[in-house]
Design a protein around this motif. Structure first.
Motif, PDB file in Angstrom:
ATOM      1  N   ILE A   8       0.847  -1.197   0.000  1.00  0.00           N
ATOM      2  CA  ILE A   8       0.000   0.000   0.000  1.00  0.00           C
ATOM      3  C   ILE A   8       0.878   1.241   0.000  1.00  0.00           C
ATOM      4  O   ILE A   8       0.715   2.152  -0.787  1.00  0.00           O
ATOM      5  CB  ILE A   8      -0.925   0.037   1.241  1.00  0.00           C
ATOM      6  N   SER A   9       1.859   1.255   0.893  1.00  0.00           N
ATOM      7  CA  SER A   9       2.728   2.408   1.050  1.00  0.00           C
ATOM      8  C   SER A   9       3.872   2.018   1.976  1.00  0.00           C
ATOM      9  O   SER A   9       3.778   1.030   2.705  1.00  0.00           O
ATOM     10  CB  SER A   9       1.931   3.583   1.651  1.00  0.00           C
ATOM     11  N   GLN A  10       4.928   2.792   1.927  1.00  0.00           N
ATOM     12  CA  GLN A  10       5.986   2.608   2.909  1.00  0.00           C
ATOM     13  C   GLN A  10       6.743   3.897   3.093  1.00  0.00           C
ATOM     14  O   GLN A  10       6.738   4.766   2.222  1.00  0.00           O
ATOM     15  CB  GLN A  10       6.919   1.465   2.536  1.00  0.00           C
ATOM     16  N   GLY A  11       7.364   4.035   4.231  1.00  0.00           N
ATOM     17  CA  GLY A  11       8.136   5.225   4.556  1.00  0.00           C
ATOM     18  C   GLY A  11       9.234   4.865   5.521  1.00  0.00           C
ATOM     19  O   GLY A  11       9.474   3.679   5.782  1.00  0.00           O
ATOM     20  N   LYS A  12       9.889   5.881   6.049  1.00  0.00           N
ATOM     21  CA  LYS A  12      11.023   5.656   6.947  1.00  0.00           C
ATOM     22  C   LYS A  12      10.633   4.770   8.138  1.00  0.00           C
ATOM     23  O   LYS A  12      11.407   3.932   8.562  1.00  0.00           O
ATOM     24  CB  LYS A  12      11.518   7.021   7.434  1.00  0.00           C
ATOM     25  N   ASN A  13       9.425   4.964   8.650  1.00  0.00           N
ATOM     26  CA  ASN A  13       9.031   4.267   9.874  1.00  0.00           C
ATOM     27  C   ASN A  13       7.857   3.324   9.708  1.00  0.00           C
ATOM     28  O   ASN A  13       7.215   2.958  10.692  1.00  0.00           O
ATOM     29  CB  ASN A  13       8.698   5.296  10.966  1.00  0.00           C
ATOM     30  N   PHE A  14       7.533   2.923   8.472  1.00  0.00           N
ATOM     31  CA  PHE A  14       6.406   1.997   8.310  1.00  0.00           C
ATOM     32  C   PHE A  14       6.429   1.286   6.973  1.00  0.00           C
ATOM     33  O   PHE A  14       7.075   1.736   6.021  1.00  0.00           O
ATOM     34  CB  PHE A  14       5.073   2.743   8.465  1.00  0.00           C
ATOM     35  N   LYS A  15       5.725   0.164   6.929  1.00  0.00           N
ATOM     36  CA  LYS A  15       5.380  -0.525   5.685  1.00  0.00           C
ATOM     37  C   LYS A  15       3.919  -0.918   5.818  1.00  0.00           C
ATOM     38  O   LYS A  15       3.506  -1.396   6.875  1.00  0.00           O
ATOM     39  CB  LYS A  15       6.219  -1.787   5.482  1.00  0.00           C
ATOM     40  N   ALA A  16       3.147  -0.722   4.755  1.00  0.00           N
ATOM     41  CA  ALA A  16       1.727  -1.065   4.773  1.00  0.00           C
ATOM     42  C   ALA A  16       1.438  -1.988   3.605  1.00  0.00           C
ATOM     43  O   ALA A  16       1.837  -1.715   2.476  1.00  0.00           O
ATOM     44  CB  ALA A  16       0.878   0.207   4.665  1.00  0.00           C
ATOM     45  N   VAL A  17       0.762  -3.092   3.899  1.00  0.00           N
ATOM     46  CA  VAL A  17       0.380  -4.033   2.845  1.00  0.00           C
ATOM     47  C   VAL A  17      -1.100  -4.361   2.978  1.00  0.00           C
ATOM     48  O   VAL A  17      -1.709  -4.156   4.033  1.00  0.00           O
ATOM     49  CB  VAL A  17       1.193  -5.356   2.910  1.00  0.00           C
ATOM     50  N   ASN A  18      -1.655  -4.878   1.904  1.00  0.00           N
ATOM     51  CA  ASN A  18      -3.030  -5.365   1.935  1.00  0.00           C
ATOM     52  C   ASN A  18      -3.000  -6.859   1.658  1.00  0.00           C
ATOM     53  O   ASN A  18      -2.464  -7.286   0.637  1.00  0.00           O
ATOM     54  CB  ASN A  18      -3.871  -4.633   0.881  1.00  0.00           C
ATOM     55  N   ALA A  19      -3.553  -7.626   2.579  1.00  0.00           N
ATOM     56  CA  ALA A  19      -3.604  -9.079   2.409  1.00  0.00           C
ATOM     57  C   ALA A  19      -4.843  -9.493   1.625  1.00  0.00           C
ATOM     58  O   ALA A  19      -4.984 -10.646   1.256  1.00  0.00           O
ATOM     59  CB  ALA A  19      -3.592  -9.769   3.771  1.00  0.00           C
ATOM     60  N   GLY A  20      -5.737  -8.532   1.366  1.00  0.00           N
ATOM     61  CA  GLY A  20      -6.954  -8.848   0.618  1.00  0.00           C
ATOM     62  C   GLY A  20      -8.106  -9.175   1.543  1.00  0.00           C
ATOM     63  O   GLY A  20      -7.921  -9.267   2.749  1.00  0.00           O
ATOM     64  N   PRO A  21      -9.295  -9.352   0.998  1.00  0.00           N
ATOM     65  CA  PRO A  21     -10.448  -9.720   1.834  1.00  0.00           C
ATOM     66  C   PRO A  21     -10.193 -11.058   2.541  1.00  0.00           C
ATOM     67  O   PRO A  21      -9.553 -11.946   1.965  1.00  0.00           O
ATOM     68  CB  PRO A  21     -11.588  -9.868   0.818  1.00  0.00           C
ATOM     69  N   TRP A  22     -10.698 -11.201   3.767  1.00  0.00           N
ATOM     70  CA  TRP A  22     -10.480 -12.463   4.513  1.00  0.00           C
ATOM     71  C   TRP A  22     -10.981 -13.658   3.712  1.00  0.00           C
ATOM     72  O   TRP A  22     -10.427 -14.746   3.802  1.00  0.00           O
ATOM     73  CB  TRP A  22     -11.165 -12.423   5.873  1.00  0.00           C
ATOM     74  N   GLY A  23     -12.010 -13.458   2.910  1.00  0.00           N
ATOM     75  CA  GLY A  23     -12.570 -14.556   2.117  1.00  0.00           C
ATOM     76  C   GLY A  23     -11.650 -15.045   1.011  1.00  0.00           C
ATOM     77  O   GLY A  23     -11.921 -16.066   0.388  1.00  0.00           O
ATOM     78  N   GLU A  24     -10.562 -14.307   0.751  1.00  0.00           N
ATOM     79  CA  GLU A  24      -9.626 -14.713  -0.300  1.00  0.00           C
ATOM     80  C   GLU A  24      -8.288 -15.221   0.247  1.00  0.00           C
ATOM     81  O   GLU A  24      -7.354 -15.462  -0.514  1.00  0.00           O
ATOM     82  CB  GLU A  24      -9.387 -13.535  -1.264  1.00  0.00           C
ATOM     83  N   ILE A  25      -8.181 -15.392   1.551  1.00  0.00           N
ATOM     84  CA  ILE A  25      -6.938 -15.893   2.146  1.00  0.00           C
ATOM     85  C   ILE A  25      -6.607 -17.285   1.581  1.00  0.00           C
ATOM     86  O   ILE A  25      -5.444 -17.661   1.456  1.00  0.00           O
ATOM     87  CB  ILE A  25      -7.043 -15.935   3.699  1.00  0.00           C
ATOM     88  N   GLY A  26      -7.613 -18.023   1.193  1.00  0.00           N
ATOM     89  CA  GLY A  26      -7.403 -19.350   0.607  1.00  0.00           C
ATOM     90  C   GLY A  26      -6.631 -19.329  -0.698  1.00  0.00           C
ATOM     91  O   GLY A  26      -6.164 -20.370  -1.164  1.00  0.00           O
ATOM     92  N   GLN A  27      -6.484 -18.166  -1.300  1.00  0.00           N
ATOM     93  CA  GLN A  27      -5.750 -18.062  -2.566  1.00  0.00           C
ATOM     94  C   GLN A  27      -4.231 -17.957  -2.370  1.00  0.00           C
ATOM     95  O   GLN A  27      -3.478 -17.989  -3.335  1.00  0.00           O
ATOM     96  CB  GLN A  27      -6.258 -16.853  -3.371  1.00  0.00           C
TER      97      GLN A  27
END
Ligand code: ZN
Length: 146
Positions: A8-27
């Protein structure tokens, strides 16, 4: 082909990701394991491993496992099933939160008719020396969205 975490974004003090909808974790596919994704590396985390997993309806993890020095916190995000730690089995459902201490042998299974989606946090037992407001302070920062 495994689903991939989306940055999603990142900076000096963070990284942000999207794992997707919980219903798609099986993918997500991890080696032979379908429906499991670890986020430590994608987040650059140094004190915690975080994973998401899903067990399709009527499926159990095919083994018990335990950790040497890490404790785990399982958070059931949706569905229902059963968990067993050592000799004790108990029901879990959306909203259930379970801590397993190092040395605790655990296993998880979904209900016959409902997939079980969960998050698992793993961190070194005893590593937390201050928490909540004892470790926080108000920061002088202006909101970028204003
Ligand atoms: Zn584990």
């Amino acid at each position: 082909m495994s689903k991939q975490l989306q940055s999603i974004s990142q900076g000096k003090n963070f990284k942000a990701v999207n794992a997707g909808p919980w219903g798609e974790i099986g993918q997500y596919v991890l080696g032979e394991m379908k429906g499991k994704v670890f986020l430590k590396d994608a987040l650059g985390a140094t004190g915690t491993e975080l994973s998401f997993g899903v067990l399709p309806a009527g499926v159990e993890v095919p083994f018990f496992h335990k950790h040497k020095q890490n404790e785990e916190i399982y958070i059931v995000l949706s569905g229902k099933g059963e968990m067993q730690v050592d000799e004790q089995a108990f029901d879990v459902c959306e909203g259930s939160v379970v801590r397993v201490a190092p040395g605790g042998a655990s296993c998880l299974k979904s209900a016959a008719d409902t997939p079980l989606t969960y998050a698992c946090l793993q961190m070194k037992a005893g590593s937390l020396t201050q928490w909540a407001m004892a470790d926080a302070e108000i920061a002088e920062q202006k909101a970028a969205w204003k």
